[in-house]
Motif scaffolding. Structure first.
Motif, PDB file in Angstrom:
ATOM      1  N   LEU A   1       0.821  -1.209   0.000  1.00  0.00           N
ATOM      2  CA  LEU A   1       0.000   0.000   0.000  1.00  0.00           C
ATOM      3  C   LEU A   1       0.851   1.254   0.000  1.00  0.00           C
ATOM      4  O   LEU A   1       0.525   2.242  -0.679  1.00  0.00           O
ATOM      5  CB  LEU A   1      -0.960  -0.009   1.197  1.00  0.00           C
ATOM      6  CG  LEU A   1      -2.382  -0.486   0.865  1.00  0.00           C
ATOM      7  CD1 LEU A   1      -2.371  -1.941   0.425  1.00  0.00           C
ATOM      8  CD2 LEU A   1      -3.307  -0.309   2.049  1.00  0.00           C
ATOM      9  N   GLU A   2       1.929   1.238   0.741  1.00  0.00           N
ATOM     10  CA  GLU A   2       2.811   2.406   0.753  1.00  0.00           C
ATOM     11  C   GLU A   2       3.478   2.588  -0.608  1.00  0.00           C
ATOM     12  O   GLU A   2       3.705   3.717  -1.061  1.00  0.00           O
ATOM     13  CB  GLU A   2       3.859   2.266   1.854  1.00  0.00           C
ATOM     14  CG  GLU A   2       4.783   3.469   2.023  1.00  0.00           C
ATOM     15  CD  GLU A   2       4.051   4.730   2.479  1.00  0.00           C
ATOM     16  OE1 GLU A   2       4.523   5.839   2.133  1.00  0.00           O
ATOM     17  OE2 GLU A   2       3.022   4.609   3.185  1.00  0.00           O
ATOM     18  N   GLU A   3       3.770   1.480  -1.279  1.00  0.00           N
ATOM     19  CA  GLU A   3       4.356   1.542  -2.622  1.00  0.00           C
ATOM     20  C   GLU A   3       3.364   2.126  -3.619  1.00  0.00           C
ATOM     21  O   GLU A   3       3.733   2.947  -4.468  1.00  0.00           O
ATOM     22  CB  GLU A   3       4.758   0.124  -3.032  1.00  0.00           C
ATOM     23  CG  GLU A   3       5.269  -0.050  -4.435  1.00  0.00           C
ATOM     24  CD  GLU A   3       5.488  -1.527  -4.751  1.00  0.00           C
ATOM     25  OE1 GLU A   3       4.693  -2.093  -5.529  1.00  0.00           O
ATOM     26  OE2 GLU A   3       6.422  -2.113  -4.192  1.00  0.00           O
ATOM     27  N   GLN A   4       2.095   1.709  -3.522  1.00  0.00           N
ATOM     28  CA  GLN A   4       1.085   2.191  -4.461  1.00  0.00           C
ATOM     29  C   GLN A   4       0.613   3.606  -4.133  1.00  0.00           C
ATOM     30  O   GLN A   4       0.227   4.356  -5.029  1.00  0.00           O
ATOM     31  CB  GLN A   4      -0.108   1.237  -4.483  1.00  0.00           C
ATOM     32  CG  GLN A   4       0.208  -0.121  -5.098  1.00  0.00           C
ATOM     33  CD  GLN A   4      -1.043  -0.924  -5.429  1.00  0.00           C
ATOM     34  OE1 GLN A   4      -2.146  -0.394  -5.418  1.00  0.00           O
ATOM     35  NE2 GLN A   4      -0.875  -2.203  -5.715  1.00  0.00           N
ATOM     36  N   PHE A   5       0.640   3.953  -2.856  1.00  0.00           N
ATOM     37  CA  PHE A   5       0.170   5.274  -2.422  1.00  0.00           C
ATOM     38  C   PHE A   5       1.240   5.900  -1.522  1.00  0.00           C
ATOM     39  O   PHE A   5       1.127   5.883  -0.295  1.00  0.00           O
ATOM     40  CB  PHE A   5      -1.146   5.154  -1.655  1.00  0.00           C
ATOM     41  CG  PHE A   5      -2.229   4.419  -2.398  1.00  0.00           C
ATOM     42  CD1 PHE A   5      -2.923   5.032  -3.424  1.00  0.00           C
ATOM     43  CD2 PHE A   5      -2.546   3.115  -2.062  1.00  0.00           C
ATOM     44  CE1 PHE A   5      -3.922   4.358  -4.105  1.00  0.00           C
ATOM     45  CE2 PHE A   5      -3.541   2.430  -2.738  1.00  0.00           C
ATOM     46  CZ  PHE A   5      -4.225   3.045  -3.764  1.00  0.00           C
ATOM     47  N   PRO A   6       2.304   6.423  -2.101  1.00  0.00           N
ATOM     48  CA  PRO A   6       3.385   6.989  -1.290  1.00  0.00           C
ATOM     49  C   PRO A   6       2.861   8.030  -0.303  1.00  0.00           C
ATOM     50  O   PRO A   6       2.064   8.897  -0.657  1.00  0.00           O
ATOM     51  CB  PRO A   6       4.312   7.621  -2.340  1.00  0.00           C
ATOM     52  CG  PRO A   6       4.041   6.850  -3.593  1.00  0.00           C
ATOM     53  CD  PRO A   6       2.579   6.518  -3.546  1.00  0.00           C
TER      54      PRO A   6
ATOM     55  N   LEU B   1       1.081   7.234   2.359  1.00  0.00           N
ATOM     56  CA  LEU B   1      -0.145   6.760   3.007  1.00  0.00           C
ATOM     57  C   LEU B   1       0.059   6.577   4.509  1.00  0.00           C
ATOM     58  O   LEU B   1      -0.818   6.917   5.309  1.00  0.00           O
ATOM     59  CB  LEU B   1      -0.605   5.446   2.375  1.00  0.00           C
ATOM     60  CG  LEU B   1      -1.907   4.852   2.935  1.00  0.00           C
ATOM     61  CD1 LEU B   1      -3.095   5.741   2.584  1.00  0.00           C
ATOM     62  CD2 LEU B   1      -2.123   3.428   2.406  1.00  0.00           C
ATOM     63  N   THR B   2       1.203   6.043   4.899  1.00  0.00           N
ATOM     64  CA  THR B   2       1.469   5.833   6.327  1.00  0.00           C
ATOM     65  C   THR B   2       1.448   7.160   7.075  1.00  0.00           C
ATOM     66  O   THR B   2       0.875   7.254   8.164  1.00  0.00           O
ATOM     67  CB  THR B   2       2.826   5.133   6.523  1.00  0.00           C
ATOM     68  OG1 THR B   2       2.851   3.930   5.753  1.00  0.00           O
ATOM     69  CG2 THR B   2       3.054   4.799   7.989  1.00  0.00           C
ATOM     70  N   ALA B   3       2.061   8.174   6.488  1.00  0.00           N
ATOM     71  CA  ALA B   3       2.058   9.493   7.130  1.00  0.00           C
ATOM     72  C   ALA B   3       0.645  10.037   7.244  1.00  0.00           C
ATOM     73  O   ALA B   3       0.278  10.649   8.258  1.00  0.00           O
ATOM     74  CB  ALA B   3       2.944  10.459   6.337  1.00  0.00           C
ATOM     75  N   ASP B   4      -0.186   9.815   6.211  1.00  0.00           N
ATOM     76  CA  ASP B   4      -1.579  10.264   6.273  1.00  0.00           C
ATOM     77  C   ASP B   4      -2.332   9.542   7.389  1.00  0.00           C
ATOM     78  O   ASP B   4      -3.153  10.154   8.089  1.00  0.00           O
ATOM     79  CB  ASP B   4      -2.278  10.001   4.933  1.00  0.00           C
ATOM     80  CG  ASP B   4      -1.823  10.936   3.828  1.00  0.00           C
ATOM     81  OD1 ASP B   4      -1.115  11.918   4.143  1.00  0.00           O
ATOM     82  OD2 ASP B   4      -2.156  10.673   2.655  1.00  0.00           O
ATOM     83  N   MET B   5      -2.065   8.257   7.550  1.00  0.00           N
ATOM     84  CA  MET B   5      -2.740   7.491   8.600  1.00  0.00           C
ATOM     85  C   MET B   5      -2.298   7.965   9.975  1.00  0.00           C
ATOM     86  O   MET B   5      -3.095   8.063  10.911  1.00  0.00           O
ATOM     87  CB  MET B   5      -2.496   6.001   8.407  1.00  0.00           C
ATOM     88  CG  MET B   5      -3.095   5.464   7.109  1.00  0.00           C
ATOM     89  SD  MET B   5      -2.876   3.690   6.887  1.00  0.00           S
ATOM     90  CE  MET B   5      -4.180   3.062   7.938  1.00  0.00           C
TER      91      MET B   5
END
Length: 460
Positions: free
Chosen positions: A67-72, A74-78
């Motif tokens: 998911l982080e690869e597909q949506f760079p 994303l972890t920070a957004d979460m």
């Protein structure tokens, strides 16, 4: 793959598998329609179409990586939404049979949070992808095929307001991501194709979940406490902070083979007290309940063997739980859907309409390992129906010894977590050095915990 996106793809189902499929389809198709019976845009809470969404969820390590690869970012957004990722072992207290595994620094992130938060964060990204459009509040009535039924040419849908006419959405490619209730087997039959064979592992599992506001922090520097269910201690629990402030926690209890965690408050609390990890009970017995307990039942893991078919219509693919629905205690479903989306992306590079049986054979190879991992573990419960070969009995006996040994050896915890996180193949647990450590450490006799474990304020 064409230099410019062309044509239309339709994705049936707006859950995580459907969102991931839509994201990769948009690289190829000029229009991608995501059809769902629920409202999707802007929804932050539970959806009726995801009945298990009220219970504990988390991305295991490989799923998080994809998911982080597909949506760079994303972890920070979460994290900005209040989710706190942490090391898959070092910051989770893993208990097996009441014994705490020795923490290991795995370098792999776990993202424990509610299903609505995961879906909302991914959906926010997919909504911004050019060409992707959501059709909300639609029933999916059936497939539209060519006269000779050799190809699926679209899907028939109808608004759920009760007074709308049937609509046909023409498509070059239709992807069924509707989950374990998928109607593709019945649709195939209607078109003159055989239904896929199905494998079932009947676990008769139930999740019961309740939320609390706790007066004191039960986690310290950790992000979760997990009492994993095992054949000798079949009741389990997932206990973690909810995103945001306010001391709110989620506690999901699990029971198999009809031993359902009760939904009445007193029965729920008694079930918690019966767990082999007493400090979960100590944490919540005086806490303020936020809601009433809610149950979700999961009768069986189901794998539909599309890869074994010899005939299948062009222009149709199936993905996610619609192909394989896993026992949720192993947290594999979202990650396997992410893996399948990568397979889809690779196939789309070669052809805008992938050959279905090739696609199914490839995702089957990806499903094999997590399916076997879960199925073999479930067959460790004497009441679960299924054939137990000598190999299966030996594997379950070995894994039980590995879990005992990991109480003392962090390298064994790391090895086990890497397999559970779908980073390594299960065969990694059979490396010579690992086997020797298991044999040596599992001879020790650990004592059962009699008091709450201390908070881990830092890394020791």
């Amino acid at each position: 793959m064409p230099e410019q996106p062309v044509g239309r793809a339709v994705v049936l189902g707006g859950g995580l598998a459907g969102l991931l499929a839509a994201n990769v389809l948009a690289e190829v198709y000029s229009e991608v329609l995501v059809v769902d019976r629920d409202e999707l845009a802007g929804v932050a809470g539970y959806r009726r179409g995801v009945p298990h969404g009220r219970h504990a969820h988390g991305l295991v390590a490989r799923g998080h990586q994809i998911l982080e690869e597909q949506f760079p970012g994303l972890t920070a957004d979460m994290e900005a939404a209040g989710v706190r990722p942490g090391d898959f072992s070092r910051e989770i207290r893993w208990y097996f049979n009441g014994l705490l595994l020795r923490p290991a620094e795995t370098g792999l992130l776990s993202v424990p949070c509610t299903r609505p938060v995961i879906e909302q964060q991914v959906r926010n990204r997919v909504e911004k992808v050019p060409g992707v459009r959501f059709l909300e509040g639609y029933d999916i009535v059936g497939l539209e095929a060519t006269p000779d039924a050799s190809r699926v040419a679209g899907v028939r849908v109808q608004r759920r307001d009760g007074g709308s006419d049937l609509e046909v959405l023409r498509a070059d490619l239709v992807i069924d991501a509707t989950g374990r209730g998928s109607r593709t087997p019945a649709w195939l039959e209607e078109l003159g194709y055989p239904r896929p064979a199905e494998d079932h592992i009947k676990v008769d599992l139930a999740y019961t979940t309740r939320h609390y506001r706790v007066p004191s922090d039960p986690f310290g520097s950790d992000i979760a406490i997990i009492a994993a269910a095992t054949p000798t201690h079949p009741r389990g629990a997932f206990y973690y902070r909810l995103p945001g402030d306010g001391g709110r926690v989620e506690l999901s209890l699990t029971g198999v083979l009809g031993d359902y965690p009760p939904t009445d408050p007193d029965g729920f609390l008694e079930f918690v007290r019966s767990l082999p990890v007493p400090h979960i009970y100590e944490s919540i017995r005086e806490s303020e309940p936020i809601d009433d307990p809610v149950m979700f039942r999961f009768p069986a893991s189901v794998r539909r063997r599309y890869e074994r078919l010899t005939r299948f219509p062009e222009g149709l693919l199936v993905i996610g739980d619609a192909v394989c629905s896993f026992n949720p205690v192993y947290a594999q479903g979202m990650t396997v859907a992410a893996i399948e989306s990568r397979v889809l992306a690779e196939k789309l590079k070669k052809a805008t309409v992938p050959q279905p049986l090739e696609f199914f054979r490839e995702i089957s190879r990806q499903i094999d390992s997590p399916w076997d991992f879960a199925a073999i573990a479930d067959l460790g419960y004497p009441g679960v129906e299924g054939r137990r070969t000598v190999k299966i009995r030996m594997i379950n006996a070995y894994i039980a010894r590995l879990q005992r040994a990991a109480v003392y050896d962090a390298s064994l915890t790391n090895a086990f977590i890497r397999v559970a996180g779908l980073i390594d193949q299960p065969t990694a647990l059979l490396r010579a050095g690992t086997v020797l450590r298991v044999l040596r450490q599992s001879r020790r006799r650990p004592s059962q915990p009699s008091a709450p474990a201390p908070l881990r304020a830092g890394h020791d």
